[in-house]
Structure formats: structure tokens, C-alpha cells
Design an enzyme around this catalytic site. Sequence first.
Site, mmCIF file in Angstrom:
data_model
loop_
_atom_site.group_PDB
_atom_site.id
_atom_site.type_symbol
_atom_site.label_atom_id
_atom_site.label_comp_id
_atom_site.label_asym_id
_atom_site.label_seq_id
_atom_site.Cartn_x
_atom_site.Cartn_y
_atom_site.Cartn_z
ATOM 1 N N ARG A 1 0.865 -1.184 0.000
ATOM 2 C CA ARG A 1 0.000 0.000 0.000
ATOM 3 C C ARG A 1 0.902 1.234 0.000
ATOM 4 O O ARG A 1 1.922 1.255 0.707
ATOM 5 C CB ARG A 1 -0.896 0.034 1.237
ATOM 6 C CG ARG A 1 -2.118 -0.865 1.170
ATOM 7 C CD ARG A 1 -3.167 -0.368 0.169
ATOM 8 N NE ARG A 1 -4.350 -1.235 0.121
ATOM 9 C CZ ARG A 1 -4.474 -2.309 -0.671
ATOM 10 N NH1 ARG A 1 -3.502 -2.639 -1.495
ATOM 11 N NH2 ARG A 1 -5.582 -3.031 -0.647
ATOM 12 N N GLU B 1 -3.265 7.669 -4.116
ATOM 13 C CA GLU B 1 -3.743 7.155 -5.402
ATOM 14 C C GLU B 1 -5.031 7.826 -5.841
ATOM 15 O O GLU B 1 -5.913 8.001 -4.998
ATOM 16 C CB GLU B 1 -4.011 5.650 -5.277
ATOM 17 C CG GLU B 1 -2.780 4.815 -5.446
ATOM 18 C CD GLU B 1 -3.039 3.343 -5.216
ATOM 19 O OE1 GLU B 1 -2.198 2.729 -4.565
ATOM 20 O OE2 GLU B 1 -4.075 2.812 -5.668
ATOM 21 N N HIS C 1 -1.308 0.188 -9.934
ATOM 22 C CA HIS C 1 -1.923 -0.754 -8.981
ATOM 23 C C HIS C 1 -2.457 -2.011 -9.692
ATOM 24 O O HIS C 1 -3.670 -2.240 -9.735
ATOM 25 C CB HIS C 1 -3.041 -0.050 -8.191
ATOM 26 C CG HIS C 1 -3.300 -0.699 -6.854
ATOM 27 N ND1 HIS C 1 -3.648 -0.004 -5.716
ATOM 28 C CD2 HIS C 1 -3.258 -1.998 -6.472
ATOM 29 C CE1 HIS C 1 -3.821 -0.845 -4.714
ATOM 30 N NE2 HIS C 1 -3.589 -2.062 -5.142
HETATM 31 P P1 NAP Z 1 -1.037 -11.327 4.907
HETATM 32 O O1 NAP Z 1 -0.982 -12.776 4.548
HETATM 33 O O2 NAP Z 1 -1.890 -10.884 6.036
HETATM 34 O O3 NAP Z 1 0.477 -10.845 5.120
HETATM 35 C C1 NAP Z 1 0.817 -9.637 5.700
HETATM 36 C C2 NAP Z 1 2.041 -9.878 6.564
HETATM 37 O O4 NAP Z 1 2.517 -8.630 7.073
HETATM 38 C C3 NAP Z 1 1.769 -10.773 7.764
HETATM 39 O O5 NAP Z 1 2.721 -11.788 7.803
HETATM 40 C C4 NAP Z 1 1.910 -9.820 8.946
HETATM 41 O O6 NAP Z 1 2.447 -10.460 10.077
HETATM 42 C C5 NAP Z 1 2.908 -8.838 8.419
HETATM 43 N N1 NAP Z 1 2.875 -7.568 9.163
HETATM 44 C C6 NAP Z 1 1.810 -6.882 9.621
HETATM 45 N N2 NAP Z 1 2.204 -5.766 10.244
HETATM 46 C C7 NAP Z 1 3.556 -5.748 10.180
HETATM 47 C C8 NAP Z 1 4.556 -4.874 10.656
HETATM 48 N N3 NAP Z 1 4.235 -3.766 11.344
HETATM 49 N N4 NAP Z 1 5.856 -5.179 10.400
HETATM 50 C C9 NAP Z 1 6.193 -6.293 9.745
HETATM 51 N N5 NAP Z 1 5.282 -7.175 9.280
HETATM 52 C C10 NAP Z 1 3.995 -6.895 9.486
HETATM 53 O O7 NAP Z 1 -1.509 -10.482 3.643
HETATM 54 P P2 NAP Z 1 -1.219 -10.746 2.095
HETATM 55 O O8 NAP Z 1 -2.330 -11.521 1.520
HETATM 56 O O9 NAP Z 1 0.167 -11.252 1.951
HETATM 57 O O10 NAP Z 1 -1.338 -9.248 1.555
HETATM 58 C C11 NAP Z 1 -0.478 -8.240 2.041
HETATM 59 C C12 NAP Z 1 -0.900 -6.882 1.562
HETATM 60 O O11 NAP Z 1 -0.587 -6.723 0.196
HETATM 61 C C13 NAP Z 1 -2.415 -6.593 1.609
HETATM 62 O O12 NAP Z 1 -2.814 -6.168 2.899
HETATM 63 C C14 NAP Z 1 -2.596 -5.521 0.563
HETATM 64 O O13 NAP Z 1 -2.543 -4.259 1.166
HETATM 65 C C15 NAP Z 1 -1.400 -5.714 -0.355
HETATM 66 N N6 NAP Z 1 -1.802 -6.150 -1.720
HETATM 67 C C16 NAP Z 1 -1.559 -5.338 -2.766
HETATM 68 C C17 NAP Z 1 -1.895 -5.747 -4.043
HETATM 69 C C18 NAP Z 1 -1.657 -4.863 -5.221
HETATM 70 O O14 NAP Z 1 -2.433 -4.923 -6.166
HETATM 71 N N7 NAP Z 1 -0.623 -4.066 -5.261
HETATM 72 C C19 NAP Z 1 -2.489 -7.008 -4.262
HETATM 73 C C20 NAP Z 1 -2.724 -7.807 -3.155
HETATM 74 C C21 NAP Z 1 -2.357 -7.382 -1.883
HETATM 75 P P3 NAP Z 1 1.491 -11.377 11.055
HETATM 76 O O15 NAP Z 1 1.199 -12.604 10.231
HETATM 77 O O16 NAP Z 1 2.337 -11.640 12.200
HETATM 78 O O17 NAP Z 1 0.278 -10.534 11.331
HETATM 79 C C1 GLV Z 2 -5.085 -5.100 -3.802
HETATM 80 O O1 GLV Z 2 -4.403 -4.131 -3.642
HETATM 81 C C2 GLV Z 2 -5.593 -5.914 -2.753
HETATM 82 O O2 GLV Z 2 -5.405 -5.574 -1.568
HETATM 83 O O3 GLV Z 2 -6.219 -6.928 -3.083
#
Ligand code: NAP
Ligand code: GLV
Length: 318
Positions: A237, A266, A284
Site C-alpha cells: 500500500r 492514489e 496498482h
Molecule cells: P497477509 O498474509 O496478512 O500478510 C501480511 C504480513 O505482514 C503478515 O505476515 C503480517 O504479520 C505482516 N505484518 C503486519 N504488520 C507488520 C509490521 N508492522 N511489520 C512487519 N510485518 C507486518 O496479507 P497478504 O495476503 O500477503 O497481503 C499483504 C498486503 O498486500 C495486503 O494487505 C494488501 O494491502 C497488499 N496487496 C496489494 C496488491 C496490489 O495490487 N498491489 C495485491 C494484493 C495485496 P502477522 O502474520 O504476524 O500478522
Molecule cells: C489489492 O491491492 C488488494 O489488496 O487486493
Amino acid sequence: MSKSHLYVTRHLPDPVMTALTERFHLTQPPETAPPNRDTVLAGIRDAEALICTLAEQIDAPMLSKTSHLRVIANYAVGYNNIDLDAAQARNIIVTNTPDILTESTADLTWALLLATARRVPEGHSLVQHGAWTGWEPRQLLGADVFGRTLGIIGMGRIGQAVARRAAGFKMPVLYHSHTPKDFPNHSSWKSVGLDDVLAQADFLTLHVPLTADTRHLIGPRELQLMRPTAYLINVARGPVVDEAALVEAIQEGRLAGAGLDVYEHEPAIHPGLLALNHVVTLPHLGSATHATRIRMGMVCLENVVAVMEGRPAPNRVA
Ligand code: NAP
Ligand code: GLV
Ligand code: GLV
């Protein structure tokens, strides 16, 4: 049986729209571009279910205008655009779209990393503009990726999927995550403190959700710790990175470049980012594949139907 009222803010891929309209009455037509606040308010006023995207801010004043809303299905895995407390206070269930977009987003992360390191957009643009005069020994030289150190902040679903791909590039992985995690099957992955990831990564990629803790997680202090030859990749993000500080670091040669899929405000982009070489900017696109965007819609539908039928929502976040 009369159909439940659903407001879907945006025109989702056709197979999703077909499935949604078979099951629900749409309170108003979905928009292609981001709808304004009044449009969203009109759409949710009589809706029992809402499917929205990360581009719509669903806040407390907005939710106070609803009286029938039972579920908000966010067409994204990140749900920082929704005021969860306000939803909970009104007994509105909130769901997201985890897992099914993980691999597409990890692929895009690598596309961006490689494009940034090897200056792919600059090369494409040179050829497209008819400006290429032939092979040159010093043309568009970039950075090697193979064997360099990959730093990952946020070792969740997407962070791990990005790390798995690093094996093909023989890259050691240093990661920092919220709660400690062990990956016994991956001997080249090492958990270290935040400052160590920053100081040792050749490519630093961010995969944390946007929360109060992660806002400006990468600011002047963190950028100062990074190598001047390192690249920052952000597919998480925008507000996780202090964009003004990033521009300054690259301008001053304290960082080699950045690959960005997301921005602090954005769709506005800090003008400094657009003026810099070695910064690759995408609109994005993390989950933007045909198959994944259809799956995301179907997951939203499953969650909404579950709530309407009084069953537990499979992807409830609040
Ligand atoms: P996820 O499985 O919840 O992974 C997020 C990770 O970040 C978790 O392991 C969490 O740790 C860790 N975390 C949270 N706060 C933190 C901190 N302060 N310092 C270090 N690590 C921290 O989520 P995901 O499915 O991988 O997705 C992650 C993020 O990617 C989403 O929330 C979204 O904002 C973004 N995203 C962007 C796109 C795009 O189009 N650009 C697409 C998809 C996702 P814990 O497990 O210990 O809580
Ligand atoms: C995209 O940014 C998502 O969080 O799925
Ligand atoms: C480049 O095209 C080479 O053959 O080295």
C-alpha cells in the site's frame, strides 16, 4: 422469492456481473471509474450487501446512512479502505479476498522488480519512439538480480510467494515480519530485525497490510539505512512508504531506484517520482489478471451469499 439488494460499486469482469445479477437486485448500475461519494451513498442506502473496491472509502459517516446493510465484501485482500470499528458497531460483517490473488500479486512483484533493475520500460520506450540506433555497449545498463539479496518486509501469503520465486534467482532471502515465523523447508530464508533487512537487501520488497503501525514504515530513517545500490519495490500500500522521503533518497543517490505499484494518494503520484529515472510506476496492477479478477468476484459473491443465507462468511475479517 424476491432478490436481496446488492450495491456493487464497480463493473467487475463480465462472468462476475452475470453471477451477481442472477442472484441479486442491483440498487444502481456499477460504474467503470471510481464513483463519487454521493453515488456510493445512494447505492448503499437501501442495500443489504455491498461489494466495493479498495478505491472506495467506506467510513463511519457513510455507514451511518445505511439501515439494511449486513455485509461488505471488499474486492481486495487489503481492507484499509473500510472502517472496521464502524462496521462492527452496526453488526455489518466485512470480508476480503485472500489466497486466490497471492500468486498473481507475487508474479507482478517480480515483474516490477526485474523491470526496475533492468530498465525494461526505458528500453521499450526507446524502441517505440524510433530512437534506437543499434546495440551499444553502455546502453541502459542496469543491476544484476541473480544471486543478490532479497529483503522482504511482511512475510505473509504474498511475501512467502515472492520468496519462493527467489529460489530460481539463487537469491538469499532476509525477512522481517510482525510475529516470528519459521520456515524449516527454506534454508535460504532468514528472519532478521527490520534494520538488518534494510541494511543488507539489494532489493527490498514490501508486503505488509496498511495499518496504524505500518503507515510510513519506510521513512527517512529507514531509507538512510538502505544501500545506495539497493532498490525498493512496493506492491503493498502506498502510505507504507513516505513518498517525499523516497523521492529525496533517490534524487540524492542514496537509493538506486524504486518499482512502485501503489502510491500514498492514489491515483495522484508525487511529481518527483515521475521525474526520476530508475523509478518504474505501475497503476496498482498486483492482482490484475483475467483469472484472478474473476476469482476475486466469485469470492465476494460467495461471502455475500453466505451472510444472506445466515451461514458464516468464509473470508470474514470483522
Ligand atoms: P497477509 O498474509 O496478512 O500478510 C501480511 C504480513 O505482514 C503478515 O505476515 C503480517 O504479520 C505482516 N505484518 C503486519 N504488520 C507488520 C509490521 N508492522 N511489520 C512487519 N510485518 C507486518 O496479507 P497478504 O495476503 O500477503 O497481503 C499483504 C498486503 O498486500 C495486503 O494487505 C494488501 O494491502 C497488499 N496487496 C496489494 C496488491 C496490489 O495490487 N498491489 C495485491 C494484493 C495485496 P502477522 O502474520 O504476524 O500478522
Ligand atoms: C489489492 O491491492 C488488494 O489488496 O487486493
Ligand atoms: C548479446 O546479444 C550477446 O550475444 O552477448
